[in-house]
Design an enzyme around this catalytic site. Structure first.
Site, short mmCIF file in Angstrom:
data_model
loop_
_atom_site.label_atom_id
_atom_site.label_comp_id
_atom_site.label_asym_id
_atom_site.label_seq_id
_atom_site.Cartn_x
_atom_site.Cartn_y
_atom_site.Cartn_z
N HIS A 94 -10.02 -5.67 -12.44
CA HIS A 94 -8.79 -6.38 -12.06
C HIS A 94 -7.58 -5.77 -12.75
CE1 HIS A 94 -11.07 -9.17 -9.78
NE2 HIS A 94 -11.62 -9.79 -10.81
N LEU B 214 12.38 -3.86 -0.34
CA LEU B 214 11.05 -4.34 0.07
C LEU B 214 10.84 -5.81 -0.29
CD1 LEU B 214 7.99 -3.38 0.88
CD2 LEU B 214 7.64 -3.49 -1.57
N ASP C 245 -9.35 -5.50 -2.43
CA ASP C 245 -10.76 -5.81 -2.71
C ASP C 245 -11.47 -4.65 -3.42
OD1 ASP C 245 -12.95 -7.43 -2.72
OD2 ASP C 245 -13.58 -6.96 -0.68
#
Ligand code: FPP
Length: 254
Positions: free
Chosen positions: A50, A144, A33
């Site tokens: 972004h 991962l 965020d």
């Protein structure tokens, strides 16, 4: 300037050295965020934030592998984000496409297994195809697990899980009496690695925003006022150090 860089390196080394490598959270979730505010503060359009956020994601995925995190789930686009101006939505979709184009090779080299979670049916068919192809390319990687949540909502995830449960009951492959927490959790997007150990939310807000509602039943929460584009490996280490200082009782007593 050079002194400042040396000082920062020392700080990094010392906080990383404080980590207990035997107690790294298995599953870390991040609500990425603050991109819009970060850009506005710089007099730039939200898209700029972004774009910077996508670069941060790239760095944090590498940091997570280095720190030994096994599962990283990031919130890229929620079921509620469609309410944003169409230009912003289009830009975020384009950014995800570009991100794949630019980073697939490096993710693969780092043995990352990419997995998109959410309801992809509302995305452009071409983007859906790219997601499927990227997942297939990395399906045999063993490092991962990177879950990228796109058109994701915790409530929608549960509704879709219930629909699949109901279908299996109708087909006769599942008995209503056999439905318990373990069975239901097998129908979630994040299965089998559901339970989140640590939720990190940058950007100053302290809420869950319909993210991983089931999975966060016993997650530890860590918030920072930093916006996502300013989030670094050091920030991740700070969050893990805080996690390592918590006493997790899972409803029991110590
Ligand atoms: C929240 O910040 C961020 C988003 C809704 C988009 C997150 C997208 C990225 C980090 C980049 C694209 C993702 C990938 C997988 C490459 P906000 O816009 O709500 O910020 P604000 O609260 O300051 O307005």
């Amino acid at each position: 300037m050079i002194n400042r860089i040396i000082r920062r390196r020392k700080q990094t080394a010392s906080s990383a050295e404080l980590l207990d490598m035997n107690n790294i959270p298995h599953h870390v979730a991040i609500i990425m965020d603050g991109n819009g505010r970060w850009a506005k503060r710089r007099g730039m359009p939200r898209a700029y934030g972004h774009h910077a956020g996508a670069n941060t994601l790239k760095r944090i995925v590498i940091a997570a592998t280095e720190l030994g995190i096994k599962v990283l789930t990031v919130y890229a686009f929620s079921t509620e984000n469609w309410k944003r101006p169409v230009d912003e939505v289009t830009y975020i979709m384009k950014l995800m496409d570009e991100y794949l184009g630019k980073n697939l090779l490096e993710l693969n080299e780092n043995n990352v297994r990419l997995h998109f979670i959410g309801d992809m049916s509302r995305l452009h068919a071409t983007l859906q195809q790219k997601f499927i192809a990227a997942e297939a390319e990395m399906a045999n990687n063993t490092g991962l697990v990177l879950n990228v949540a796109v058109n994701y909502g915790g409530r929608l995830e549960m509704v879709q899980a219930m629909q699949h449960v109901a279908e299996d009951v109708r087909k006769g492959t599942l008995l209503p009496a056999d439905i318990d927490e373990a069975v239901l959790s097998r129908y979630l997007y994040t299965a089998p690695d559901n339970d989140v150990d640590l939720l990190i939310r940058p950007g100053a807000d302290k809420r869950v925003s319909n993210f991983l509602l089931w999975q966060m039943a016993y997650a530890e929460f860590w918030f920072t006022d930093l916006c996502w584009p300013d989030f670094t490996k050091d920030t991740l280490i700070d969050a893990i150090l805080s996690f390592q200082g918590r006493e997790r009782r899972f409803g029991g007593l110590k």
